[in-house]
Design a protein around this motif. Structure first.
Motif, PDB file in Angstrom:
ATOM      1  N   PRO A 184      73.268  54.788  60.661  1.00 50.28           N
ATOM      2  CA  PRO A 184      72.427  53.695  60.119  1.00 50.28           C
ATOM      3  C   PRO A 184      73.348  53.090  59.077  1.00 50.28           C
ATOM      4  O   PRO A 184      74.181  53.299  58.580  1.00 50.28           O
ATOM      5  CB  PRO A 184      71.507  54.695  59.378  1.00 50.28           C
ATOM      6  CG  PRO A 184      71.603  55.863  59.790  1.00 50.28           C
ATOM      7  CD  PRO A 184      72.869  56.093  60.412  1.00 50.28           C
ATOM      8  N   ARG A 185      72.851  51.595  58.876  1.00 55.72           N
ATOM      9  CA  ARG A 185      73.479  50.794  57.830  1.00 55.72           C
ATOM     10  C   ARG A 185      75.023  50.583  58.345  1.00 55.72           C
ATOM     11  O   ARG A 185      75.792  50.655  57.300  1.00 55.72           O
ATOM     12  CB  ARG A 185      73.328  51.016  56.492  1.00 55.72           C
ATOM     13  CG  ARG A 185      73.538  49.914  55.485  1.00 55.72           C
ATOM     14  CD  ARG A 185      73.194  50.427  54.000  1.00 55.72           C
ATOM     15  NE  ARG A 185      73.954  49.383  53.205  1.00 55.72           N
ATOM     16  CZ  ARG A 185      73.274  48.355  52.833  1.00 55.72           C
ATOM     17  NH1 ARG A 185      71.976  48.045  53.201  1.00 55.72           N
ATOM     18  NH2 ARG A 185      73.778  47.436  51.813  1.00 55.72           N
ATOM     19  N   GLU A 235      68.070  44.318  56.598  1.00 54.76           N
ATOM     20  CA  GLU A 235      69.403  44.804  55.661  1.00 54.76           C
ATOM     21  C   GLU A 235      70.365  43.650  55.849  1.00 54.76           C
ATOM     22  O   GLU A 235      71.039  43.540  54.833  1.00 54.76           O
ATOM     23  CB  GLU A 235      69.689  46.025  56.168  1.00 54.76           C
ATOM     24  CG  GLU A 235      69.063  47.303  55.865  1.00 54.76           C
ATOM     25  CD  GLU A 235      69.466  48.684  56.591  1.00 54.76           C
ATOM     26  OE1 GLU A 235      69.327  49.850  56.117  1.00 54.76           O
ATOM     27  OE2 GLU A 235      70.100  48.602  57.809  1.00 54.76           O
ATOM     28  N   GLU A 281      63.537  50.321  66.372  1.00 53.72           N
ATOM     29  CA  GLU A 281      64.617  51.273  65.576  1.00 53.72           C
ATOM     30  C   GLU A 281      65.744  51.645  66.240  1.00 53.72           C
ATOM     31  O   GLU A 281      65.718  52.154  67.595  1.00 53.72           O
ATOM     32  CB  GLU A 281      63.536  52.453  65.180  1.00 53.72           C
ATOM     33  CG  GLU A 281      64.351  53.431  64.243  1.00 53.72           C
ATOM     34  CD  GLU A 281      63.152  54.457  63.777  1.00 53.72           C
ATOM     35  OE1 GLU A 281      63.776  55.550  63.125  1.00 53.72           O
ATOM     36  OE2 GLU A 281      62.227  54.382  63.697  1.00 53.72           O
ATOM     37  N   ARG A 282      66.794  51.574  65.559  1.00 52.93           N
ATOM     38  CA  ARG A 282      68.354  51.897  66.217  1.00 52.93           C
ATOM     39  C   ARG A 282      68.813  53.002  65.784  1.00 52.93           C
ATOM     40  O   ARG A 282      68.579  53.523  64.600  1.00 52.93           O
ATOM     41  CB  ARG A 282      69.084  50.708  66.308  1.00 52.93           C
ATOM     42  CG  ARG A 282      68.316  49.630  66.887  1.00 52.93           C
ATOM     43  CD  ARG A 282      69.271  48.321  66.586  1.00 52.93           C
ATOM     44  NE  ARG A 282      70.379  48.445  67.589  1.00 52.93           N
ATOM     45  CZ  ARG A 282      70.315  48.147  68.851  1.00 52.93           C
ATOM     46  NH1 ARG A 282      69.282  47.600  69.385  1.00 52.93           N
ATOM     47  NH2 ARG A 282      71.391  48.385  69.716  1.00 52.93           N
ATOM     48  N   HIS A 283      69.584  53.856  66.389  1.00 52.36           N
ATOM     49  CA  HIS A 283      70.540  54.746  66.143  1.00 52.36           C
ATOM     50  C   HIS A 283      71.843  54.446  65.319  1.00 52.36           C
ATOM     51  O   HIS A 283      72.472  54.970  64.490  1.00 52.36           O
ATOM     52  CB  HIS A 283      70.945  55.545  67.253  1.00 52.36           C
ATOM     53  CG  HIS A 283      69.934  56.475  67.715  1.00 52.36           C
ATOM     54  ND1 HIS A 283      69.197  57.460  67.123  1.00 52.36           N
ATOM     55  CD2 HIS A 283      69.096  56.256  68.988  1.00 52.36           C
ATOM     56  CE1 HIS A 283      68.174  57.867  68.013  1.00 52.36           C
ATOM     57  NE2 HIS A 283      68.342  57.001  69.118  1.00 52.36           N
ATOM     58  N   THR A 328      69.542  47.066  60.038  1.00 52.06           N
ATOM     59  CA  THR A 328      68.050  46.359  60.620  1.00 52.06           C
ATOM     60  C   THR A 328      68.310  44.712  60.054  1.00 52.06           C
ATOM     61  O   THR A 328      69.146  44.522  59.439  1.00 52.06           O
ATOM     62  CB  THR A 328      67.184  47.062  59.790  1.00 52.06           C
ATOM     63  OG1 THR A 328      67.194  46.429  58.311  1.00 52.06           O
ATOM     64  CG2 THR A 328      66.958  48.349  59.893  1.00 52.06           C
ATOM     65  N   TYR A 372      74.168  46.694  69.764  1.00 53.46           N
ATOM     66  CA  TYR A 372      73.533  46.490  68.665  1.00 53.46           C
ATOM     67  C   TYR A 372      74.227  44.854  68.548  1.00 53.46           C
ATOM     68  O   TYR A 372      73.255  44.178  67.959  1.00 53.46           O
ATOM     69  CB  TYR A 372      74.359  47.179  67.462  1.00 53.46           C
ATOM     70  CG  TYR A 372      74.055  46.403  66.147  1.00 53.46           C
ATOM     71  CD1 TYR A 372      73.103  46.464  65.453  1.00 53.46           C
ATOM     72  CD2 TYR A 372      75.190  45.808  65.707  1.00 53.46           C
ATOM     73  CE1 TYR A 372      72.875  45.604  64.276  1.00 53.46           C
ATOM     74  CE2 TYR A 372      75.172  45.033  64.547  1.00 53.46           C
ATOM     75  CZ  TYR A 372      74.031  44.884  63.614  1.00 53.46           C
ATOM     76  OH  TYR A 372      73.785  44.299  62.749  1.00 53.46           O
TER      77      TYR A 372
END
Length: 320
Positions: A252-253, A312, A303-305, A309, A163
């Motif tokens: 997420p987030r 965001e 798109e990531r696990h 984003t 990430y």
């Protein structure tokens, strides 16, 4: 020639282990469902570990070494029951998540574990790994348990370490949101270093398969440099992140590598036994360069696990 059976061998880590064994000249057999290929040079035996007879043919021969990475205790227990008497050595890849103490800095392999899961329990990763360890420990001196922490490298499906390579690369000259840095550590192990250790280690018992501890600020700084980021950074504090519904570690987030204060020891485990038993770690900068290249190749905006984003992240930065 060494006969090796890998229960798996087609996933990210297990595939690297299989490839390393092939490179070492072993005869490698991988048991998998067939949804992914085994590494070149290895033999794939198709089978589902939920099937009662999946080990019928494999249990008719002896294996010099069996390797298992499963996070489902029942599968590990069934494998040990079926193949344990035919294995000269058995390595199980567990996790530091088995430990019940995430606060003590520098804790070693004697740290208490979570209670082992029973079949009636709801799924819990750490408890499942603990129960699986118990099954392998029944093999005595033939059993070896490796407890990795965060495994990183190119192709990582968890998206956690990667990430940060993506975040710095996609931002370019724009700001990037960082987690709390003061007093925070990062401890990662390159997937290929872990695979090499599993293949070459000769001891029994339990070893933390973890990397050296580094200040989180230094690690993120090295990723930023490798990604060529020239923008500013905003270091948020824990309260601000929680108030803005940002999760820690994964999912997420989230901001991967950020851990709350009550988990200050999670990425500071002792790796003295790892080094003493032949474990070798490449320079972290080498791993970072490979991860940055891999993230650029796979797409920094995919798109990531895990992670935020870019939309965001921008929204959070506008509210600082």
């Amino acid at each position: 020639m060494t006969d090796v059976l890998i229960l798996g061998g087609t996933g990210w880590l297990s595939g690297r282990i299989a490839r390393r064994w092939v490179d070492e000249g072993a005869a490698v057999t991988c048991l998998g469902r067939g949804s992914r290929p085994a590494p070149e040079g290895a033999v794939l035996v198709r089978g589902d570990r939920e099937d009662a007879d999946v080990y019928a043919d494999l249990s008719r021969r002896d294996w010099d070494h069996v390797v298992d990475v499963s996070s489902h205790a029942v599968r590990v227990e069934r494998a040990v029951d079926a193949l344990g008497d035919r294995a000269g050595r058995w390595t199980y890849v567990s996790s530091v998540s088995v430990y019940s103490d995430d606060e003590t800095v520098g804790a070693d392999e004697s740290t208490p574990r979570h209670p082992a899961a029973s079949p009636a329990d709801a799924y819990d990763y750490g408890a499942q790994k603990a129960a699986a360890e118990d099954a392998v420990m029944r093999l005595g001196e033939r059993g070896f348990i490796v407890r990795p922490g965060l495994i990183v490298g190119d192709g990582d499906p968890s998206d956690r370490f990667g990430y940060w390579a993506a975040a710095f690369a996609r931002a370019s000259s724009e700001p990037v949101l960082l987690p709390p840095l003061e007093g925070s550590s990062a401890q990662v192990i390159d997937v290929d270093d872990l695979a090499a250790y599993i293949v070459t280690a000769t001891r029994s018992g339990v070893v933390n398969g973890v990397g050296d501890e580094h200040p989180l600020a230094d690690v993120l700084g090295a990723v930023r440099l490798a990604a060529g980021h020239t923008g500013s950074v905003f270091v948020a504090d824990e309260g601000w992140l929680r108030a803005h519904d940002v999760e820690y570690w994964a999912g997420p987030r989230s901001l991967p590598l950020w851990l709350p204060t009550e988990m200050s020891g999670f990425m500071t485990r002792s790796n003295r036994a790892f080094h003493a038993s032949g474990g070798r770690l490449r320079p972290l900068t080498d791993t970072i360069e490979r991860v940055v290249a891999d993230e650029r190749s796979r797409g920094v905006d995919r798109e990531r696990h895990a992670g935020l984003t870019r939309a965001e992240e921008r929204a959070l930065l506008s509210d600082r």
